[in-house]
Design a protein around this motif. Structure first.
Motif, PDB file in Angstrom:
ATOM      1  N   SER A   1      67.510   6.215 -28.631  1.00 40.32           N
ATOM      2  CA  SER A   1      66.161   6.322 -28.058  1.00 40.32           C
ATOM      3  C   SER A   1      65.157   6.761 -29.132  1.00 40.32           C
ATOM      4  O   SER A   1      63.952   6.546 -28.984  1.00 40.32           O
ATOM      5  N   LEU A   2      65.639   7.370 -30.210  1.00 37.58           N
ATOM      6  CA  LEU A   2      64.723   7.725 -31.305  1.00 37.58           C
ATOM      7  C   LEU A   2      64.405   6.510 -32.176  1.00 37.58           C
ATOM      8  O   LEU A   2      63.310   6.384 -32.713  1.00 37.58           O
TER       9      LEU A   2
ATOM     10  N   LEU B   1      70.111   0.198 -36.395  1.00 34.77           N
ATOM     11  CA  LEU B   1      70.655  -0.238 -35.094  1.00 34.77           C
ATOM     12  C   LEU B   1      71.768  -1.257 -35.296  1.00 34.77           C
ATOM     13  O   LEU B   1      72.801  -1.219 -34.624  1.00 34.77           O
ATOM     14  N   GLY B   2      71.529  -2.178 -36.238  1.00 34.82           N
ATOM     15  CA  GLY B   2      72.532  -3.211 -36.510  1.00 34.82           C
ATOM     16  C   GLY B   2      73.845  -2.605 -36.964  1.00 34.82           C
ATOM     17  O   GLY B   2      74.918  -2.981 -36.512  1.00 34.82           O
ATOM     18  N   ARG B   3      73.742  -1.622 -37.864  1.00 32.28           N
ATOM     19  CA  ARG B   3      74.974  -1.004 -38.377  1.00 32.28           C
ATOM     20  C   ARG B   3      75.699  -0.229 -37.296  1.00 32.28           C
ATOM     21  O   ARG B   3      76.937  -0.196 -37.261  1.00 32.28           O
ATOM     22  N   LEU B   4      74.931   0.424 -36.417  1.00 30.81           N
ATOM     23  CA  LEU B   4      75.565   1.148 -35.302  1.00 30.81           C
ATOM     24  C   LEU B   4      76.271   0.162 -34.372  1.00 30.81           C
ATOM     25  O   LEU B   4      77.431   0.351 -34.002  1.00 30.81           O
ATOM     26  N   ALA B   5      75.542  -0.908 -34.013  1.00 33.84           N
ATOM     27  CA  ALA B   5      76.110  -1.893 -33.078  1.00 33.84           C
ATOM     28  C   ALA B   5      77.326  -2.577 -33.677  1.00 33.84           C
ATOM     29  O   ALA B   5      78.270  -2.942 -32.974  1.00 33.84           O
ATOM     30  N   ASN B   6      77.317  -2.739 -34.987  1.00 37.39           N
ATOM     31  CA  ASN B   6      78.417  -3.405 -35.684  1.00 37.39           C
ATOM     32  C   ASN B   6      79.689  -2.565 -35.621  1.00 37.39           C
ATOM     33  O   ASN B   6      80.796  -3.083 -35.668  1.00 37.39           O
ATOM     34  N   TYR B   7      79.519  -1.249 -35.487  1.00 34.38           N
ATOM     35  CA  TYR B   7      80.645  -0.321 -35.618  1.00 34.38           C
ATOM     36  C   TYR B   7      81.667  -0.463 -34.490  1.00 34.38           C
ATOM     37  O   TYR B   7      82.846  -0.595 -34.730  1.00 34.38           O
ATOM     38  N   ASN B   8      81.209  -0.454 -33.259  1.00 38.53           N
ATOM     39  CA  ASN B   8      82.151  -0.744 -32.153  1.00 38.53           C
ATOM     40  C   ASN B   8      81.413  -1.180 -30.892  1.00 38.53           C
ATOM     41  O   ASN B   8      80.187  -1.125 -30.825  1.00 38.53           O
ATOM     42  N   ASP B   9      82.189  -1.601 -29.889  1.00 38.56           N
ATOM     43  CA  ASP B   9      81.503  -2.199 -28.726  1.00 38.56           C
ATOM     44  C   ASP B   9      80.762  -1.177 -27.872  1.00 38.56           C
ATOM     45  O   ASP B   9      79.791  -1.520 -27.210  1.00 38.56           O
TER      46      ASP B   9
ATOM     47  N   LEU C   1      78.883   1.282 -28.962  1.00 39.14           N
ATOM     48  CA  LEU C   1      77.535   1.414 -29.541  1.00 39.14           C
ATOM     49  C   LEU C   1      76.721   0.141 -29.312  1.00 39.14           C
ATOM     50  O   LEU C   1      75.511   0.199 -29.080  1.00 39.14           O
ATOM     51  N   ALA C   2      77.397  -1.005 -29.371  1.00 37.05           N
ATOM     52  CA  ALA C   2      76.691  -2.271 -29.108  1.00 37.05           C
ATOM     53  C   ALA C   2      76.176  -2.269 -27.668  1.00 37.05           C
ATOM     54  O   ALA C   2      75.052  -2.697 -27.379  1.00 37.05           O
ATOM     55  N   GLU C   3      77.047  -1.760 -26.774  1.00 35.27           N
ATOM     56  CA  GLU C   3      76.689  -1.615 -25.351  1.00 35.27           C
ATOM     57  C   GLU C   3      75.432  -0.745 -25.212  1.00 35.27           C
ATOM     58  O   GLU C   3      74.517  -1.058 -24.445  1.00 35.27           O
ATOM     59  N   ALA C   4      75.382   0.337 -25.990  1.00 32.88           N
ATOM     60  CA  ALA C   4      74.236   1.256 -25.933  1.00 32.88           C
ATOM     61  C   ALA C   4      72.937   0.574 -26.363  1.00 32.88           C
ATOM     62  O   ALA C   4      71.859   0.844 -25.821  1.00 32.88           O
ATOM     63  N   VAL C   5      73.052  -0.340 -27.323  1.00 30.36           N
ATOM     64  CA  VAL C   5      71.856  -1.082 -27.760  1.00 30.36           C
ATOM     65  C   VAL C   5      71.340  -1.947 -26.606  1.00 30.36           C
ATOM     66  O   VAL C   5      70.147  -2.025 -26.345  1.00 30.36           O
ATOM     67  N   VAL C   6      72.282  -2.584 -25.879  1.00 29.14           N
ATOM     68  CA  VAL C   6      71.883  -3.422 -24.743  1.00 29.14           C
ATOM     69  C   VAL C   6      71.274  -2.561 -23.646  1.00 29.14           C
ATOM     70  O   VAL C   6      70.203  -2.864 -23.106  1.00 29.14           O
ATOM     71  N   LYS C   7      71.949  -1.448 -23.334  1.00 36.88           N
ATOM     72  CA  LYS C   7      71.468  -0.577 -22.242  1.00 36.88           C
ATOM     73  C   LYS C   7      70.135   0.079 -22.602  1.00 36.88           C
ATOM     74  O   LYS C   7      69.328   0.393 -21.736  1.00 36.88           O
ATOM     75  N   GLY C   8      69.914   0.317 -23.894  1.00 36.43           N
ATOM     76  CA  GLY C   8      68.672   0.975 -24.324  1.00 36.43           C
ATOM     77  C   GLY C   8      67.482   0.030 -24.314  1.00 36.43           C
ATOM     78  O   GLY C   8      66.411   0.353 -24.801  1.00 36.43           O
ATOM     79  N   ASP C   9      67.703  -1.189 -23.785  1.00 42.52           N
ATOM     80  CA  ASP C   9      66.610  -2.155 -23.640  1.00 42.52           C
ATOM     81  C   ASP C   9      65.965  -2.501 -24.983  1.00 42.52           C
ATOM     82  O   ASP C   9      64.753  -2.682 -25.074  1.00 42.52           O
ATOM     83  N   ILE C  10      66.807  -2.579 -26.017  1.00 42.75           N
ATOM     84  CA  ILE C  10      66.290  -2.823 -27.370  1.00 42.75           C
ATOM     85  C   ILE C  10      66.215  -4.324 -27.683  1.00 42.75           C
ATOM     86  O   ILE C  10      65.391  -4.778 -28.468  1.00 42.75           O
ATOM     87  N   LEU C  11      67.056  -5.118 -27.006  1.00 45.60           N
ATOM     88  CA  LEU C  11      67.109  -6.560 -27.321  1.00 45.60           C
ATOM     89  C   LEU C  11      65.777  -7.292 -27.126  1.00 45.60           C
ATOM     90  O   LEU C  11      65.342  -8.023 -28.018  1.00 45.60           O
TER      91      LEU C  11
END
Length: 446
Positions: free
Chosen positions: A5-6, A26-34, A36-46
């Motif tokens: 969220s930051l 964000l990309g590196r976090l999402a790349n790390y595991n699913d 964190l990738a899920e969190a990117v989707v849920k955080g409405d970042i896409l």
């Protein structure tokens, strides 16, 4: 720590480098595991990223495409989330970007979405990606060629229809031209894409062959790069499996001999497609099987049985030898003389062998044709009942007509062994034993 969220508001920062760096993080976090990738989707970042993909500078576009790729790679569900927020159309627009790095990033993201299943792959096709990817493989940049070829491979692999769309866009000719490219990583992707197209049907395999990939593709079997070897062998296997005509074409081009050399020169899973290709060729007809024998294909297949540790590779070699030996007594003899039957029998009886290996090592197809008794004799002492009946059956066919074999059978102790077999009265095995005993005077049998 609430970092998602930051980072999100930083994607809208006025300073371009902050926007880029936030996307990269964000990309590196999402790349790390699913998760964190899920969190990117849920955080409405896409939706945010998709918006900026169309209007920002090239550095930001690359970073945004990287986030989409990192999210999409983990699972079909996450890839679906990217499709739902309308990213495909924007990624396809990026394939036309002036900057090759942006094209590469977009192509990579599309490939990671398409590789999951045919629905996602179809969505990438429907967004109009294929013709642009075919243009990308013609660009001068090697990195872009590699990723575009890889993405075409990921689109083609799911179904004949998807492979057909790639063919219709004229991909085969351009891919075939790159088989001789000095860059090993590009060759791997090109060979992979061609095999994903050829594997589906006879028609598609014929289209690949018509692009004049023979004899050029045979040079890949001598390549120093293991994956180029493996993918080259896979391509030839996918063509050989379809019809006797395609297999014959490969034989005529020198493909069988080249593949046999290749199996001899490498170890491990790199051998697998080559082993299977020889099996497919031999399975089609007596003549093609003879081509494998004449090219000295049996010794390297036996070597694979002995040298390899993994059951699935041994099983493939056992299957291929079965395909070579199952046609006529002559074929069976060629396999038997290589002293491979005891090895197969041992694998069949080994309790540690996988089920698949035991099934492929049954010997049945070879035994039913084998009339070469010296190779069968040693098996009499170890074989379990279900295989014993095939061995005894072969003796009962040959001995009545061959006096020399009859004498040998007594002196080697074979006849004695036959008397020790406990067979059910009236069973097929008992019939075979009676037939053999009838070849000899009663006092010899006693």
């Amino acid at each position: 720590s609430g970092v998602m969220s930051l980072l999100r508001p930083l994607l809208l920062d006025v300073v371009p480098t902050i926007r880029q760096t936030a996307a990269l993080a964000l990309g590196r976090l999402a790349n790390y595991n699913d998760d964190l990738a899920e969190a990117v989707v849920k955080g409405d970042i896409l939706p945010q990223l998709v918006c900026s993909l169309s209007e920002q500078n090239r550095f930001y576009k690359k970073a945004a495409a990287f986030v989409l790729r990192a999210v999409g790679k983990h699972s079909p569900q996450l890839a679906q989330a990217i499709v739902q927020c309308g990213a495909l159309e924007t990624l396809v627009i990026c394939l036309e970007d002036f900057d090759p790095g942006v094209k590469e990033a977009a192509s990579w993201a599309l490939g990671y979405i398409a590789r999951h299943n045919s629905e996602l792959s179809q969505a990438v096709v429907d967004a109009g990606a294929v013709p642009l990817l075919v243009l990308c493989i013609q660009e001068p940049e090697i990195a872009l060629k590699r990723i575009a070829a890889s993405t075409l491979s990921d689109i083609s692999k799911h179904s004949p229809e998807l492979a057909q769309t790639v063919v219709d866009a004229g991909a085969i000719a351009h891919l075939a031209q790159m088989i001789l490219n000095p860059d090993a990583k590009l060759k791997r992707q090109v060979l992979s894409a061609l095999s994903q197209i050829a594997k589906h049907s006879v028609d598609l395999a014929e289209l690949v062959v018509e692009a004049e990939i023979f004899p050029v593709v045979l040079t890949c079997l001598k390549d120093s790069d293991e994956y180029v070897k493996k993918n080259g062998a896979t391509l030839i296997r996918e063509i050989a499996k379809h019809t006797p005509e395609l297999s014959q074409l490969i034989v005529n081009a020198g493909g069988v001999a080249a593949m046999i050399d290749c199996i001899g020169s490498c170890r491990g899973t790199v051998r697998l497609p080559g082993i299977m290709m020889l099996g497919y060729v031999a399975a089609h007809s007596e003549n093609l099987s003879m081509a494998v024998i004449v090219s000295k294909g049996i010794p390297p297949l036996c070597a694979c049985l002995i040298e390899e540790h993994e059951d699935h590779i041994k099983a493939a070699a056992a299957w291929a030898l079965g395909q070579v030996g199952r046609h006529t007594p002559e074929h069976a003899r060629a396999v038997a003389v290589a002293n491979v039957l005891p090895i197969l029998l041992a694998m069949y009886m080994d309790t540690h062998s996988s089920e698949d290996l035991q099934m492929k090592a049954t010997l049945k197809s070879i035994l039913q044709k084998c009339t070469y008794l010296p190779a069968l004799e040693p098996l009499l002492h170890d074989a379990p009942p279900n295989i014993m009946k095939h061995i005894v059956g072969q003796f009962s066919k040959v001995l009545p007509h061959d006096s020399k074999a009859r004498r040998l059978f007594v002196t080697t102790g074979g006849l004695k062994k036959i008397q020790e077999i406990k067979a059910e009265p009236g069973s097929l095995l008992q019939e075979y034993i009676d037939t053999i005993n009838n070849c000899y005077p009663e006092e010899v049998v006693r």
